[in-house]
Structures are given as C-alpha cells and as structure tokens.
Design a protein around this motif. Structure first.
Motif, PDB file in Angstrom:
ATOM      1  N   UNK A  72      62.368  68.224 -35.146  1.00 53.78           N
ATOM      2  CA  UNK A  72      62.073  69.065 -33.999  1.00 53.78           C
ATOM      3  C   UNK A  72      60.586  68.937 -33.680  1.00 53.78           C
ATOM      4  N   UNK A  73      60.307  68.568 -32.449  1.00 56.16           N
ATOM      5  CA  UNK A  73      58.925  68.381 -32.012  1.00 56.16           C
ATOM      6  C   UNK A  73      58.639  69.383 -30.901  1.00 56.16           C
ATOM      7  N   UNK A  74      57.550  70.122 -31.062  1.00 53.56           N
ATOM      8  CA  UNK A  74      57.158  71.105 -30.058  1.00 53.56           C
ATOM      9  C   UNK A  74      56.207  70.435 -29.073  1.00 53.56           C
ATOM     10  N   UNK A  75      56.735  70.075 -27.916  1.00 54.72           N
ATOM     11  CA  UNK A  75      55.929  69.370 -26.921  1.00 54.72           C
ATOM     12  C   UNK A  75      55.041  70.332 -26.126  1.00 54.72           C
ATOM     13  N   UNK A  77      53.211  72.834 -27.324  1.00 53.94           N
ATOM     14  CA  UNK A  77      52.420  73.556 -28.314  1.00 53.94           C
ATOM     15  C   UNK A  77      51.125  74.102 -27.717  1.00 53.94           C
ATOM     16  N   UNK A  78      50.354  73.248 -27.072  1.00 53.37           N
ATOM     17  CA  UNK A  78      49.059  73.671 -26.526  1.00 53.37           C
ATOM     18  C   UNK A  78      49.266  74.637 -25.369  1.00 53.37           C
ATOM     19  N   UNK A  79      50.208  74.337 -24.505  1.00 56.80           N
ATOM     20  CA  UNK A  79      50.473  75.221 -23.373  1.00 56.80           C
ATOM     21  C   UNK A  79      50.900  76.609 -23.806  1.00 56.80           C
ATOM     22  N   UNK A  80      51.670  76.669 -24.890  1.00 53.72           N
ATOM     23  CA  UNK A  80      52.124  77.970 -25.388  1.00 53.72           C
ATOM     24  C   UNK A  80      50.941  78.805 -25.861  1.00 53.72           C
ATOM     25  N   UNK A  81      49.989  78.181 -26.548  1.00 52.75           N
ATOM     26  CA  UNK A  81      48.822  78.928 -27.010  1.00 52.75           C
ATOM     27  C   UNK A  81      47.880  79.288 -25.870  1.00 52.75           C
ATOM     28  N   UNK A  82      47.804  78.465 -24.855  1.00 48.10           N
ATOM     29  CA  UNK A  82      47.004  78.815 -23.679  1.00 48.10           C
ATOM     30  C   UNK A  82      47.622  80.030 -22.990  1.00 48.10           C
ATOM     31  N   UNK A  83      48.946  80.020 -22.829  1.00 47.80           N
ATOM     32  CA  UNK A  83      49.615  81.171 -22.223  1.00 47.80           C
ATOM     33  C   UNK A  83      49.460  82.426 -23.077  1.00 47.80           C
ATOM     34  N   UNK A  84      49.546  82.265 -24.391  1.00 48.05           N
ATOM     35  CA  UNK A  84      49.381  83.411 -25.282  1.00 48.05           C
ATOM     36  C   UNK A  84      47.980  83.999 -25.166  1.00 48.05           C
ATOM     37  N   UNK A  85      46.965  83.152 -25.121  1.00 47.21           N
ATOM     38  CA  UNK A  85      45.597  83.660 -25.002  1.00 47.21           C
ATOM     39  C   UNK A  85      45.373  84.308 -23.638  1.00 47.21           C
TER      40      UNK A  85
END
Length: 115
Positions: A72-75, A77-85
C-alpha cells in the motif's frame, strides 16, 4: 482459490446443482408412461459424465499459487499533511477569535433596590 463459500469452491455447488436437477428430472420421468420412462438412463449418465469431467479435469490447481502481499502506497501523503496543517491553523484562528467574545461578554449591572 477464487471464490470460497463455506469452505468449498464453486465446483461443489455446480455438481450439487447438477445432481439436484438430475434427481428432479428422474422423479418427473419416473411418473411418465411408456418409453419416456427410459429417459431416466441418459439423464443420470449425462449427470455422471459431467460430474466426472468436473472432478478429474479441474480448472485450477488444488494448491493456490503463492501471492505477493499487496504494498500500500500513500500517494497523497504530503497533500494530507498540508491539509491537516491548514485546518489546524483555521481552527486555532477561530478559537482565538471566539475566546475574547466568550470571556469578555458584557455583564450588565442590575439596578439597586431603593426602598
């Protein structure tokens, strides 16, 4: 093994269905009169041949081929943390904007009794 229901594969259900249909046809043909009653023999032989073919010539091996575990690869990943911040910043800004309204709510004095 692709589809397994109750620990058995699809072939077992097909063979069971064939023999149920054969039993139903033999019961129906046993009530017939004359030479139609002899139709029981080809029906049973046909069911026997189909069963033997399905048993002795299976489509798949009995032991399934070993499969690699899916990676399983989380493509995103960076966008999710940007949205979280971003959501965290909006939450903190809203919290600090609402706190003064909550703590600095005006309390009006009641008039004193004068008697």
């Amino acid at each position: 093994m692709a589809d397994v229901v109750l620990g058995v594969g699809t072939g077992v259900f097909i063979i069971t269905l064939i023999w149920i249909l054969t039993l139903a046809l033999t019961i129906i043909l046993s009530r017939a009169t004359g030479p139609t009653k002899l139709g029981i023999i080809p029906v049973v032989l046909l069911a026997l041949i189909i069963t033997l073919v399905l048993v002795f010539f299976p489509r798949a091996a009995e032991v399934p081929a070993p499969q690699r575990a899916a990676q399983i690869v989380d493509m995103f990943f960076i966008g999710r943390y940007v949205l979280l911040s971003l959501v965290s910043l909006v939450f903190l800004a809203a919290l600090f904007m609402l706190l003064p309204l909550h703590f600095l709510e005006p309390i009006y004095a009641k008039p004193l009794r004068t008697h």
